[in-house]
Design an enzyme around this catalytic site. Structure first.
Site, PDB file in Angstrom:
ATOM      1  N   GLU A  54      66.727  68.219  39.763  1.00 11.84           N
ATOM      2  CA  GLU A  54      67.714  68.518  38.726  1.00 11.84           C
ATOM      3  C   GLU A  54      68.807  67.451  38.790  1.00 11.84           C
ATOM      4  O   GLU A  54      69.237  67.079  39.881  1.00 11.84           O
ATOM      5  CB  GLU A  54      68.404  69.877  38.946  1.00 11.84           C
ATOM      6  N   GLU A  74      67.679  75.083  45.745  1.00  9.38           N
ATOM      7  CA  GLU A  74      69.086  75.027  46.178  1.00  9.38           C
ATOM      8  C   GLU A  74      69.406  76.073  47.243  1.00  9.38           C
ATOM      9  O   GLU A  74      70.493  76.646  47.266  1.00  9.38           O
ATOM     10  CB  GLU A  74      70.022  75.194  44.975  1.00  9.38           C
TER      11      GLU A  74
END
Length: 317
Positions: free
Chosen positions: A261, A169
Site C-alpha cells: 500500500e 499492518e
C-alpha cells in the site's frame, strides 16, 4: 528472489508467477491500484489519464466478513460495506483480462463489535483467544476462515493465483489482529497458512507478509513475498530505497519485496537510478488516486509511461 513457493503443493500458475517476478526483479516494477467499489473509479481515471491500466488490481473483501452488524453503524460504515459488495465478481473479470490479483481483507471482528469492527476501537474481540480451542473466539475465528475459504475456492479451481495479504499492518494496534501484539498476529497468520494449505487446499495463494518489523516476522517458511505499507508526505516521489532496505533486513532469505500500500507513487526514473528492486507498488484507493492531493496526474502519466513500469498490456499472455 526465491521462486519456490512456500506451499509445497502450490499450483503451477503460482510457480509461474513467482518465476515472472524473479525475471523482472531489479529491472521493472509492476504498477498496481487498489479498488473497493463496483464502479472501480480508480481504473477509469487511470485509463483516462494514461491510456493504460495497472498490471495488478487490488480488491477489498471487507463486505464478505460474516459478522457485519449495520444496525446503529455510522453512515460511512454502511456506505463502505455496500459499495464493496460483489468485488469478487470484479476480481474474476480482472483475471480473465490477464491481470494480476491482490486481495486485502479488512476483517470485521468474528464476534462482537460495532461499526467498522476491523478497527480495535470498535470491538472487544480478543485475538489472543482466537487460537485457544473451545473458546467462543476460536469457534468464530475458524467459522470466518471457512466462509472466506469457500469464497476463494472458485479462483483455486480456475487456477488463478492471488497475492494474498492477510493480517496486514499487524505491527500496529489499530486492527484487532494486531491489538494483542505482533506475536499473536504472527500465530494467527501461521494458523491461517496451515489451515488454508493443508485443510482447504487453497494452492493458488501467493502468501504476502505485511509487517516491516524484524521482531514480528512470520518466518521464511510461511511467506513468498515480504511487503509493507507506507504513506509518505504527498507528492514526495522517490525510489523509496531506504524503506526497501529496512524491509529487506527482516530476513536473510532472498524474498521478493513489494509496497503493498502506498499513498504516493514511486518515481520511475529514481527506481532506475537507485536500482531499487521493488516487485510492485499498490496505490491506495479513492482520494489517493482520484484526486491530486497525493499524486498529480502528471506524475501518474509519467510513471505509467516510464520504460520500466509494467502495465496490464505489458504482462505476458
Amino acid at each position: 528472489m526465491i521462486t519456490q513457493a512456500v506451499n509445497p503443493n502450490a499450483q503451477k500458475e503460482v510457480s509461474m508467477l513467482l518465476e515472472y517476478f524473479n525475471s523482472i526483479e531489479g529491472k521493472s516494477i509492476l504498477t498496481g491500484q487498489h479498488t473497493q467499489t463496483q464502479k472501480q473509479e480508480e481504473l477509469i481515471l487511470i485509463q483516462k489519464e494514461t491510456g493504460k491500466l495497472p498490471a495488478i488490481c487490488g480488491f477489498e473483501l471487507l463486505s464478505y466478513s460474516p459478522n457485519i452488524n449495520l444496525e446503529g453503524a455510522s453512515e460511512d460504515c454502511v456506505a463502505e460495506v455496500l459499495e464493496n459488495r460483489d468485488t469478487l465478481k470484479l476480481a474474476m473479470d480482472w483475471a480473465k483480462k490477464g491481470g494480476i490479483l491482490s486481495f486485502t481483507w479488512h476483517w470485521f471482528s468474528p464476534i462482537g463489535g460495532n461499526d467498522k469492527s476491523f478497527y480495535t476501537e470498535h470491538t472487544d474481540f480478543d485475538a489472543s483467544l482466537a487460537l485457544k480451542e473451545g473458546t467462543k473466539e476460536n469457534k468464530a475465528f475458524i467459522n470466518d476462515l471457512d466462509v472466506m475459504a469457500d469464497l476463494l475456492k472458485p479462483f483455486c479451481e480456475n487456477h488463478i493465483p492471488i497475492l494474498w495479504r492477510p493480517f496486514h499492518e499487524c505491527e500496529g494496534g489499530w486492527f484487532w489482529w494486531g491489538a494483542k501484539g505482533m506475536d499473536v498476529a504472527r500465530e494467527l497468520y501461521r494458523f491461517m497458512f496451515k489451515y488454508y494449505t493443508q485443510h482447504h487446499h487453497l494452492d493458488n495463494l501467493i502468501w504476502v507478509w505485511n509487517n516491516p518489523r524484524p521482531e514480528g516476522y512470520v518466518g521464511d517458511e510461511y511467506c513468498d513475498i515480504i511487503s509493507r505499507d507506507q504513506y509518505p508526505e504527498p507528492h514526495k516521489h522517490s525510489s523509496f530505497n531506504d524503506i526497501y532496505l529496512e524491509l529487506k533486513a527482516i530476513t536473510k532469505m532472498d524474498k521478493g519485496v513489494a509496497i503493498a500500500e502506498t499513498g504516493v507513487i514511486p518515481d520511475g526514473d529514481a527506481l532506475l537510478r537507485d536500482k531499487t528492486p521493488w516487485l510492485w507498488y499498490m496505490t491506495w484507493s479513492k482520494d489517493f488516486c482520484l484526486t491530486e492531493n497525493h499524486n498529480s496526474f502528471e506524475a501518474l502519466r509519467k510513471l505509467y509511461n516510464c520504460e520500466n513500469a509494467i502495465t496490464l498490456d505489458k504482462l505476458p499472455k
